[in-house]
Design an enzyme around this catalytic site. Structure first.
Site, PDB file in Angstrom:
ATOM      1  N   HIS A 132      30.336  61.709  -3.095  1.00 19.67           N
ATOM      2  CA  HIS A 132      29.592  60.450  -2.968  1.00 19.67           C
ATOM      3  C   HIS A 132      30.377  59.208  -3.380  1.00 19.67           C
ATOM      4  CE1 HIS A 132      29.110  61.031  -7.277  1.00 19.67           C
ATOM      5  NE2 HIS A 132      28.808  59.762  -7.362  1.00 19.67           N
TER       6      HIS A 132
HETATM    7  C1  UD1 Z   1      25.679  55.737  -8.760  1.00 23.86           C
HETATM    8  C2  UD1 Z   1      26.724  55.476  -9.833  1.00 23.86           C
HETATM    9  C3  UD1 Z   1      27.716  56.629  -9.877  1.00 23.86           C
HETATM   10  C4  UD1 Z   1      27.006  57.968 -10.003  1.00 23.86           C
HETATM   11  C5  UD1 Z   1      26.015  58.082  -8.868  1.00 23.86           C
HETATM   12  C6  UD1 Z   1      25.248  59.382  -8.869  1.00 23.86           C
HETATM   13  C7  UD1 Z   1      27.312  53.105 -10.198  1.00 23.86           C
HETATM   14  C8  UD1 Z   1      28.383  52.110 -10.001  1.00 23.86           C
HETATM   15  N1  UD1 Z   1      27.516  54.278  -9.553  1.00 23.86           N
HETATM   16  O1  UD1 Z   1      26.343  55.706  -7.512  1.00 23.86           O
HETATM   17  O2  UD1 Z   1      28.567  56.466 -10.995  1.00 23.86           O
HETATM   18  O3  UD1 Z   1      27.955  59.016  -9.952  1.00 23.86           O
HETATM   19  O4  UD1 Z   1      25.085  56.999  -8.975  1.00 23.86           O
HETATM   20  O5  UD1 Z   1      24.423  59.426  -7.754  1.00 23.86           O
HETATM   21  O6  UD1 Z   1      26.346  52.850 -10.885  1.00 23.86           O
HETATM   22  N2  UD1 Z   1      19.997  55.768  -2.817  1.00 23.86           N
HETATM   23  C9  UD1 Z   1      18.888  56.434  -2.377  1.00 23.86           C
HETATM   24  N3  UD1 Z   1      17.985  56.836  -3.302  1.00 23.86           N
HETATM   25  C10 UD1 Z   1      18.110  56.572  -4.612  1.00 23.86           C
HETATM   26  C11 UD1 Z   1      19.261  55.878  -5.062  1.00 23.86           C
HETATM   27  C12 UD1 Z   1      20.201  55.499  -4.154  1.00 23.86           C
HETATM   28  O7  UD1 Z   1      18.721  56.695  -1.210  1.00 23.86           O
HETATM   29  O8  UD1 Z   1      17.227  56.976  -5.405  1.00 23.86           O
HETATM   30  C13 UD1 Z   1      21.001  55.351  -1.832  1.00 23.86           C
HETATM   31  C14 UD1 Z   1      20.856  53.906  -1.445  1.00 23.86           C
HETATM   32  O9  UD1 Z   1      21.041  53.811  -0.086  1.00 23.86           O
HETATM   33  C15 UD1 Z   1      21.990  53.218  -2.166  1.00 23.86           C
HETATM   34  C16 UD1 Z   1      23.027  54.325  -2.261  1.00 23.86           C
HETATM   35  O10 UD1 Z   1      22.281  55.540  -2.363  1.00 23.86           O
HETATM   36  O11 UD1 Z   1      22.458  52.115  -1.497  1.00 23.86           O
HETATM   37  C17 UD1 Z   1      23.928  54.166  -3.429  1.00 23.86           C
HETATM   38  O12 UD1 Z   1      23.153  54.108  -4.653  1.00 23.86           O
HETATM   39  P1  UD1 Z   1      23.735  53.371  -5.952  1.00 23.86           P
HETATM   40  O13 UD1 Z   1      22.877  53.610  -7.104  1.00 23.86           O
HETATM   41  O14 UD1 Z   1      24.067  51.976  -5.604  1.00 23.86           O
HETATM   42  O15 UD1 Z   1      25.126  54.083  -6.190  1.00 23.86           O
HETATM   43  P2  UD1 Z   1      25.524  55.610  -6.159  1.00 23.86           P
HETATM   44  O16 UD1 Z   1      26.499  55.770  -5.041  1.00 23.86           O
HETATM   45  O17 UD1 Z   1      24.345  56.537  -6.175  1.00 23.86           O
END
Ligand code: UD1
Length: 392
Positions: free
Chosen positions: A221
């Site tokens: 991811h």
């Molecule tokens: C975040 C953390 C990362 C961790 C990861 C675990 C930061 C910088 N990164 O990255 O360190 O390893 O979480 O997952 O904080 N989304 C959903 N559902 C959710 C949450 C997110 O669909 O409940 C999708 C959204 O489209 C979002 C994308 O995942 O844009 C990324 O989510 P985000 O929390 O921004 O970062 P992660 O890549 O999950």
């Protein structure tokens, strides 16, 4: 309606979680604060960085993490907007509760955002999992780690080299305390209740030739791996090749799923022996990892969990902030090097591969050590404050 637990004379410990990897770190801490004699009053604040059932609700249930007392419901956005929104919504929480300290874990955007608000308001910051460094500032998490540590007053570390990293950045080593790894507390507490891999694979309809005793697990991811087609396509290609030797169960992060769709990369996985699963609950993931022949991942936490489980891990990154998993554990850094990945898979399947050992203080009791030290530290600070008042 907020139902605060008994608040001590200096206010509660505000415990912050935001995203999936925070939950397994915070669950044992919250329990240890409750169990400590005397208990340490605390409130659980969820920033809402992760919010959906797969990424959030199921993990809370699996980990017996109490429902958050406060949810800031920030959701997804760019890094700047997400961080700013957490800060904007967290500030009134500090004003309302006047906490003894703010306790943050790990390295996600919510960690830094809440630490920054607290530090600016002269509320002590306690950072659990401090001092880990990948020395790769292109990783958003590395920025979050460095900055959070700079403004933390008490820093709990998982491995001894973390103190050297902190000292190099000018952090007073007296503020660091080596307690071990809270994530391994969670692993040890829940391993006996892990969902058997066969059940998870059957429930997810995993065909792809996966059998209970011969499969690998994949998670992917990191933005550096999945946000550009030029990187994601060849990585998926190598996974497809590896799957011809060992079928793979790929628990797919929503970010990765979205990008595979956006870049039109479905066909790379088409003929592969790869079962694509939704993000898994904690107990399902434990069951899958502990039965796997090997794990391919770019997650930080999974490098540590596989080391604790003694399962070989191939890290699909150029570096790690968790070098102990390589030096003592089962981790091998393979980056996106096709030949190295396939050779390492072959070695492991041939009976080679790293056996590893469990690092010092990854013993299931890190959270109790944190509660103990935190209690004494808060008492010392309260004593010093009273003394200052008397002198004044
Ligand atoms: C975040 C953390 C990362 C961790 C990861 C675990 C930061 C910088 N990164 O990255 O360190 O390893 O979480 O997952 O904080 N989304 C959903 N559902 C959710 C949450 C997110 O669909 O409940 C999708 C959204 O489209 C979002 C994308 O995942 O844009 C990324 O989510 P985000 O929390 O921004 O970062 P992660 O890549 O999950």
């Amino acid at each position: 309606m907020i139902d605060p637990r008994p608040v001590g004379p200096v206010g509660p410990v505000l415990c912050v979680v935001g995203a999936r990897p925070n939950y397994m770190k915070m669950a044992p801490i919250v329990r240890a604060l409750d169990r400590h004699v005397p208990p340490l009053a605390h409130l659980l604040v969820h920033t809402g960085q992760h919010y959906d059932k797969d990424m959030n609700d199921r993990l809370f249930e699996d980990l017996d993490l109490p429902r958050p007392d406060i949810n800031l419901e920030v959701g997804s956005a760019s890094h700047a907007v997400q961080t700013a929104e957490v800060m904007r919504r967290f500030e009134p929480v500090i004003d309302a509760h006047r906490p003894a300290c703010v306790l943050v874990v790990g390295d996600v955007n919510s960690t830094l955002a809440c630490a920054l608000v607290a530090a600016k308001k002269a509320v002590p910051v306690v950072h659990v999992e401090a001092g880990l460094r990948s020395f790769d500032r292109t990783m958003p998490e590395e920025i979050n780690r460095v900055l959070t540590d700079q403004i933390s007053d008490l820093l709990f570390t998982t491995e001894r080299t973390a103190r050297d990293n902190l000292a190099r950045e000018g952090v007073d080593p007296a503020r660091a305390c080596f307690v071990g790894n809270v994530m391994i507390d969670s692993l040890r507490a829940h391993l006996a209740h892990a969902v058997p891999a066969a059940r998870t694979l059957a429930r997810c309809g995993a065909d792809a030739g996966l059998t209970e005793d011969a499969f690998g697990v994949v998670t992917l991811h990191r933005p550096s791996n999945v946000d550009s087609p030029g990187t994601l396509a060849p990585l998926l290609g190598v996974l497809a090749e590896a799957s011809r030797r060992l079928p793979l169960a790929f628990a797919m992060h929503p970010r990765t799923r979205r990008n595979i769709e956006a870049f039109g990369l479905h066909d790379v996985l088409e003929d592969a022996r790869i079962a694509v699963l939704p993000p898994q609950g904690y107990l399902e993931m434990l069951g899958l990892m502990s039965s796997a022949r090997l794990v391919l991942t770019d997650s930080g936490g999974i490098q540590e969990e596989t080391t604790a489980l003694g399962v070989p891990c191939l890290t699909l990154r150029e570096n790690t902030e968790r070098p102990l998993t390589v030096e003592q554990g089962t981790n091998t850094i393979v980056g996106s090097d096709r030949a190295l990945i396939l050779r390492t898979v072959e070695e492991i399947l041939g009976g080679g591969g790293k056996r590893g050992r469990v690092p010092e203080l990854w013993d299931g009791h890190a959270a109790s050590r944190i509660a103990e030290r935190l209690h004494d530290w808060l008492a010392e600070r309260a004593g010093a404050r009273e003394l200052a008042c008397e002198v004044a």
